[in-house]
Every structure is written in C-alpha cells, then in structure tokens.
Design a protein around this motif. Structure first.
Motif: not given
Ligand code: TXA
Ligand code: MG
Length: 320
Positions: A27, A171, A223, A277, A281, A309, A312
């Motif tokens: 993750t 994630i 986040y 996903a 980030y 998603i 976040r």
C-alpha cells in the motif's frame, strides 16, 4: 549517504535494538518499530509528530498470528482474513491483553494486518515480535510510495529505509471494524468495497469522523500537499479561474492540452483505477515539488477504487 538499503539483516538488527526502520508494503511505506518496545513506539509518534490518541496498525507475518494479537475473532472477520491476507485490509478487533495501550491509543481494540510484500513478509517472519507501522510521512502530509519519498521526509530522523521498490497498490489499506459481529468500513482504501461485499455481503461505510468516533484518525484534512490544491469535476473551468498562476494538473485519463497548464500528470491513460491508485501519491509528491501556485485535481469515477482515491483527494484538497 543514502539511508535506502536492501539489507534485511541490518533492518533486523536496528528493530531488535528498539530503533525504527521504514518498511515497504504493497500500500504505502510504513514507519516501523517493535510493538513491545515503549522506546520505539514513542519514537514513531515523535518522528511523525502524530498525536498519541491516534492508534497504530500492528503488522504480522501470517493469519496464524492473529490469535496472539486479538481476544475475539467474529466469524466474518475470520472469513475476510482468510480471503484477503496477505493484503490491503486492516481489521480492528478486541485486543489481547498483551498489546500495549500506547499502540491502541488506550482503546480496547487493535488494528492488525498481514501486508502483501515479499520483503516485509520475510522481515516479519524473521523477527520475534510484530511491527507497529503508520504510514511513513509526517502527520497530515502525503503518504510515501517510494523509498525516496521516505528518505526526503526522514533522512535526519531514522537510520534506514528498507528498499522494496514502488508500492504496487499505492493507497492505504481498507480498515474494517466490527459492531455486533458485523463488518463496518472505517476507512476506504486499496481493497474496494465491492470486493469485500462479494465475500461477506452488504457492509456499512462510516468513513467520516463525524459518523464514527471509533475511527480516530479520519481527519477532514489529510494526505495534503504543501501547495494549494483544488478538487474538481471540471478542470478547464477551474483553470479559467486561475489565470496568470503557475498551474499543475492531475488528470484521470486524458490530457487537457491547455496553455494555462504548466505541468500535467495523467494517472491512467487506459482509465484503470488500480493504475491510478498506484501512481496517485507519487504524482502529488512530484507536483508538490515544482513550486506551483496551485494543483488542480480531477475527481475520479465513483466506483471501486475510484471512491477510495476520491476520499484521499477530498482530504488533500480540504481547506478550512
Ligand atoms: O496501508 C496501511 O494501512 C499503512 C501501511 C503502512 O500498512 N498504514 C497506515 O497507517 O495507513 P496509519 O497509521 O497512517 O493509519 C492507520 C489508521 C489511523 O487512521 C488510525 O486512527 C486507525 O488506523 N486505527 C488504528 N487503530 C485503530 C483502532 N483500534 N480503532 C480504530 N481505528 C484505528
Ligand atoms: Mg497515515
């Protein structure tokens, strides 16, 4: 000198010595310490600047160890564990008395999962204790999905990032608690609700702090990039509101080819939510380091991982 290393023996030595090591999972990277070392666990909270009331996830090497961590396993919890572990699902269950209060924020429940990453499974199987590991980012910042992200955050604070490459799912895990033996989703995540429901039937989602006092970590702002971030269903409309600004765009599947955009990242040209996903980030980290005035992010389709998603992204773009 870089703190990124593939040396599992070194990770074992540091963790045994009550120090922290950042570990790869499928993750996000975790900031790990021995659950039974008060020194290591305090150091996790201090390094992340995380409040003590926000409890940690215990990582174990196999489903067989669950009985040492928790005191009760509801039937549907066992079914989910057998089906999805190792994997991106965390179960919140009544804790065994051996689990220190500092891990659980004083609660009588503990969060636990078996991560699906070969390097960390090998590490866990060689250690005589489980690892507590929150995501390896300062409190509220973007979670790390590459060893370099962790190094940038913590190179002065920890001695080692165990290199396991880029995180495949990208994630955080889906967190499932139980009320009257029935599963409730506390945090949307890398395992889609649809996949869970296919195994145990309809589940309630209580993904917001207001809805669920049992999920202390669900903050409205989380986040988050340092750069001002906006979430929208209409990228071009949003761009037109920010003329003469240096704009970064995070788009789902298509390029907007607009001259107002300074940098654009597309999450999945083939509209694959799993791919989106896994890149999410890293794309936010990248945009956040370009000295942009604003990051404009496109809302994703509201199904499967798209919901996780979007969760976040809403928190990343939350403004008071
Ligand atoms: O994918 C993941 O879950 C990653 C990797 C490293 O495993 N870990 C992670 O940990 O996301 P962290 O600490 O960033 O998020 C854990 C969440 C927090 O929101 C916390 O409040 C919640 O789990 N949690 C932990 N123990 C809990 C408990 N007993 N009851 C309810 N929520 C709990
Ligand atoms: Mg986190």
């Amino acid at each position: 000198m870089s703190i990124i290393s593939k040396d599992i023996q070194k990770a074992i030595a540091l963790l045994t010595n009550e120090e922290l090591v950042a570990i790869p999972t499928e993750t996000v990277y975790g900031l790990a310490g021995n659950i039974f070392s008060e020194k290591a666990i305090k150091s996790i909270f201090e390094t992340k600047k995380r409040p003590f009331f926000n409890p940690l996830i215990v990582h174990i090497s196999s489903v067989d160890i669950l009985k040492n961590i928790v005191s009760e396993v509801p039937k549907k919890a066992q079914i989910l564990a057998d089906k999805f572990w190792p994997g991106s699902m965390t179960l919140v269950l009544k804790k065994d008395k051996s689990i220190p209060d500092i891990i659980t924020g004083g609660k009588d429940t503990v969060a636990v999962r078996v991560p699906n990453h070969a390097v960390t499974l090998e590490l866990l199987s060689k250690l005589p204790f489980p690892l507590a590991a929150p995501s390896a980012n300062p409190f509220n910042n973007i979670s790390p999905t590459k060893p370099e992200h962790v190094e940038r955050y913590f190179k002065n604070d920890i001695k080692m990032v165990l290199d396991g490459g880029s995180c495949k799912n990208g994630i955080e895990s889906t967190i499932i608690g139980f009320e009257n033996e029935e599963p409730i989703i506390y945090r949307l995540g890398a395992l889609a609700v649809e996949d869970i429901e296919a195994v145990v039937g309809k589940v309630l989602v209580k993904n917001k702090k207001e809805e669920n006092p049992d999920a202390p970590g669900m903050l409205a702002k989380h986040y988050s990039p340092q750069t001002f971030t906006v979430l929208t269903t209409n990228i071009l409309d949003e761009i037109s509101k920010h003329q003469h600004k240096k704009i970064g765009v995070l788009a789902f599947n298509t390029s907007y080819k607009n001259e107002g955009i300074s940098t654009e990242i597309i999450l999945s040209k083939i509209s694959n939510l799993q791919e989106a996903a896994s890149k999410l980030y890293d794309a936010l980290h990248e945009l956040d380091h370009l000295n942009l005035d604003i990051i404009i992010v496109e809302k994703l389709p509201e199904n499967g991982l798209g919901n996780s998603i979007n969760d976040r992204l809403k928190r990343a773009a939350f403004h008071q």
